[in-house]
Design a protein around this motif. Sequence first.
Motif, PDB file in Angstrom:
ATOM      1  N   VAL A 341       0.850  -1.190   0.000  1.00 13.01           N
ATOM      2  CA  VAL A 341       0.000   0.000   0.000  1.00 13.01           C
ATOM      3  C   VAL A 341       0.882   1.236   0.000  1.00 13.01           C
ATOM      4  O   VAL A 341       1.838   1.324   0.780  1.00 13.01           O
ATOM      5  CB  VAL A 341      -0.937   0.024   1.227  1.00 13.01           C
ATOM      6  N   ARG A 342       0.555   2.187  -0.879  1.00 14.08           N
ATOM      7  CA  ARG A 342       1.333   3.418  -1.014  1.00 14.08           C
ATOM      8  C   ARG A 342       0.385   4.612  -0.937  1.00 14.08           C
ATOM      9  O   ARG A 342      -0.748   4.555  -1.401  1.00 14.08           O
ATOM     10  CB  ARG A 342       2.066   3.414  -2.351  1.00 14.08           C
ATOM     11  N   SER A 343       0.854   5.694  -0.344  1.00 13.34           N
ATOM     12  CA  SER A 343       0.048   6.925  -0.295  1.00 13.34           C
ATOM     13  C   SER A 343       0.962   8.106  -0.011  1.00 13.34           C
ATOM     14  O   SER A 343       2.167   7.952   0.230  1.00 13.34           O
ATOM     15  CB  SER A 343      -1.036   6.826   0.793  1.00 13.34           C
ATOM     16  N   SER A 344       0.380   9.289  -0.005  1.00 17.26           N
ATOM     17  CA  SER A 344       1.090  10.491   0.417  1.00 17.26           C
ATOM     18  C   SER A 344       0.054  11.448   0.974  1.00 17.26           C
ATOM     19  O   SER A 344      -1.152  11.188   0.920  1.00 17.26           O
ATOM     20  CB  SER A 344       1.838  11.140  -0.752  1.00 17.26           C
ATOM     21  N   LEU A 345       0.511  12.555   1.494  1.00 19.70           N
ATOM     22  CA  LEU A 345      -0.434  13.540   2.036  1.00 19.70           C
ATOM     23  C   LEU A 345      -1.154  14.314   0.933  1.00 19.70           C
ATOM     24  O   LEU A 345      -1.996  15.160   1.225  1.00 19.70           O
ATOM     25  CB  LEU A 345       0.291  14.493   2.987  1.00 19.70           C
ATOM     26  N   THR A 346      -0.838  14.018  -0.307  1.00 15.85           N
ATOM     27  CA  THR A 346      -1.584  14.616  -1.422  1.00 15.85           C
ATOM     28  C   THR A 346      -2.260  13.565  -2.285  1.00 15.85           C
ATOM     29  O   THR A 346      -2.899  13.896  -3.273  1.00 15.85           O
ATOM     30  CB  THR A 346      -0.639  15.454  -2.319  1.00 15.85           C
ATOM     31  N   SER A 347      -2.121  12.296  -1.915  1.00 19.49           N
ATOM     32  CA  SER A 347      -2.683  11.220  -2.731  1.00 19.49           C
ATOM     33  C   SER A 347      -3.145  10.081  -1.838  1.00 19.49           C
ATOM     34  O   SER A 347      -2.329   9.510  -1.104  1.00 19.49           O
ATOM     35  CB  SER A 347      -1.634  10.707  -3.728  1.00 19.49           C
ATOM     36  N   PRO A 348      -4.444   9.719  -1.889  1.00 18.05           N
ATOM     37  CA  PRO A 348      -4.945   8.611  -1.054  1.00 18.05           C
ATOM     38  C   PRO A 348      -4.322   7.270  -1.435  1.00 18.05           C
ATOM     39  O   PRO A 348      -3.553   7.161  -2.391  1.00 18.05           O
ATOM     40  CB  PRO A 348      -6.452   8.626  -1.321  1.00 18.05           C
ATOM     41  N   PHE A 349      -4.710   6.256  -0.713  1.00 18.91           N
ATOM     42  CA  PHE A 349      -4.064   4.952  -0.782  1.00 18.91           C
ATOM     43  C   PHE A 349      -4.211   4.274  -2.146  1.00 18.91           C
ATOM     44  O   PHE A 349      -5.260   4.323  -2.780  1.00 18.91           O
ATOM     45  CB  PHE A 349      -4.632   4.048   0.310  1.00 18.91           C
ATOM     46  N   GLU A 350      -3.117   3.616  -2.558  1.00 19.11           N
ATOM     47  CA  GLU A 350      -3.081   2.833  -3.780  1.00 19.11           C
ATOM     48  C   GLU A 350      -2.532   1.447  -3.468  1.00 19.11           C
ATOM     49  O   GLU A 350      -1.674   1.290  -2.596  1.00 19.11           O
ATOM     50  CB  GLU A 350      -2.151   3.477  -4.823  1.00 19.11           C
TER      51      GLU A 350
END
Length: 670
Positions: A341-350
């Motif tokens: 699972v990958r995410s960032s504070l500008t992009s929800p979970f992938e």
Amino acid sequence: MSVTVTEEIIGVVSTAYSPSGNLKVILRETGDEKDKKRFVEVWNNNPAMLACKDVTDVHGIFYADDFFNSLCFSPSENFIIYTAEKKKPTEKNSFEKFNYRQPFGEGLAGKHTPVLFLFDWRATKLVSLEHDAPVFFGQALFGRSSEFKIYATGYETASDERLLGIRSCYNRPTGIWQLSITPAQEIQNDADSWKCNVIKLTASHLSCRSPRVVKSNGKDTLLWISQPTGGAHGATSALHSLEITSDIDPSKTQTIVDTVWEPAKDEFPGLYLSDSGLPRTTHVNWGAGDYIVTSTNWGSRFTIVLISLLDGAVKDLTPPDEKLLSWSTVLGAKGDQFVCVRSSLTSPFELVLVKFDTDGTCSFSTIHKTSISAELRTRLNSLTVKIVPIPNRFPTETIVVQQSSSSTKDNEKIHPCITIPHGGPHGASTVTYTASVCFLALEGYTISLPNYTGSTGYGEKYIQALIGQCGTLDVGDCIESVRHLVKIGVANEGRGKMFLGGGSHGGFLLGHLIGQYPHVFTSAVLRNPVISAGEISTSDIQDWYFSEFGIDYALSSLPLGYTGSSTSLKAVVPPRIMTPEVYSKLYYASPIAHVHKVTASVLLLIGDSDQRVAPTQGIGYYHALKALRTDSPDDIGIMVFPGEGHPLEGVEASKVVWLRTVEWFRREAS
């Protein structure tokens, strides 16, 4: 005989697939609380139901949490093991219902006596696994070669028979155990329980969890992680291995990855794993080597590391140009690939599929993205994120989130800043997607998420540096992060410019900041805060209030090689009593010592079922502020959420907490 029916997701508590992937087991609960039914089901891929066992009258609730969940198939796929609550005995008299039954603390409501169950699904026979050891077993799994060798985490009580809370606490008296069944003898016995022989495989000074069985160098190998028993609740972990043989020898345990004391710049800081521990399937093949993959906290992000089982070498697998992405979870690994699972504070979970290439590199393929509107996507893309080191306070750094604008004038404006320290204290703020943070930034605030000394992901030296310094070192790091953001033009001083939010130990820091620096902060929202560390009251982690403040709270554990029938038990440790001297030290290290200096407006958000920090701490702070602030009574508020625990994570509570926080800050933002 199989029955072809439609597989429903209603009532599913937990699921697991067999090693071949051809079978699936489901633990299911149906009905309301007064008429609850429980079933264990086995399905094939058609899908067709192959077996269904009604276990309602056999045991209580299923365990599907990170600490006790054991659901898995045996190597032959004929047996299934899982954990459930022991059936409450019939009360022999009217007094027995008042007998004390210790819970496992915060986040584990209704769980008192976990028991392992073995299900032969072909014969629909279910047995409980009994033993003589004074421990509770969970996280059980089969060896790769036999269904009659089981490995599990054993949870012990403290020497005063207290069950200390285990959620987010990795320093408990726990160990890795082997449970052995003599099948021929037990199968002849048509009893409802089978007796196990047990042996503890780990040393008493280590708190061990997360057993995994892999094939390494052609041999069946048991892996697990450890931290020191007692002391810091979230220290750096070590990774261990032990070859599984017919006569297992714990003295041959090897440490694959040791604790990292002080990493060099940008080097591996050590292992920091969450409650879930190692991935359930963690072994991967790459070239001729044996490896495992796992997610670990590394500074202000999570990353995926590849660990060699042969020499312990650790490799960061995440792309070097994506330092503001957080890789928070490895869901499973097989062969030369794994899903994470990958995410960032500008992009929800992938969901991302990672494959090992023959040239020694990895390829990354996004297989699922969170579905959000185009408008929200545009707004999230307007956020900027950066990690700002704080001078002369290493390793302190803060994650800064701001909303950018197409207008140069708007971008030059300094927005009100909300500082949100994390709890723990041995946790970390990361760049993982966090909706509450993102939407506060979209409301027009600059968000600062400081990782102060004691945060995980920086090396064991900085974990230990905070022990005995809570209320001074961590508070100093936070106020210096605020001052530095002012200095570099990210934040501003003055009325309506500085705000605070945080819970638990983060709330403890907020209480100190508004008390010690009353003219810096305009307003604060505290969630289930630690206000007076000497008032341990109903807390499920009473040791925290001693050990984190540098006061010894010894925890003893059963010795290596203990078999349940041994006479050698754990060392006797005298109980730690809250003496006047200890209370005085904790009082002056707590926010309550500064309550008379608070001038900020304060909103307290309290879960009335919090087992970690007694709700009376926040409520008492509210009344103290009310008594002291008679000139501004509207500046002190409180909300109490029935049935909510420490995280305030229920759907309604989460919504109300965020909305009320925005309203509280909006009154005074400028």
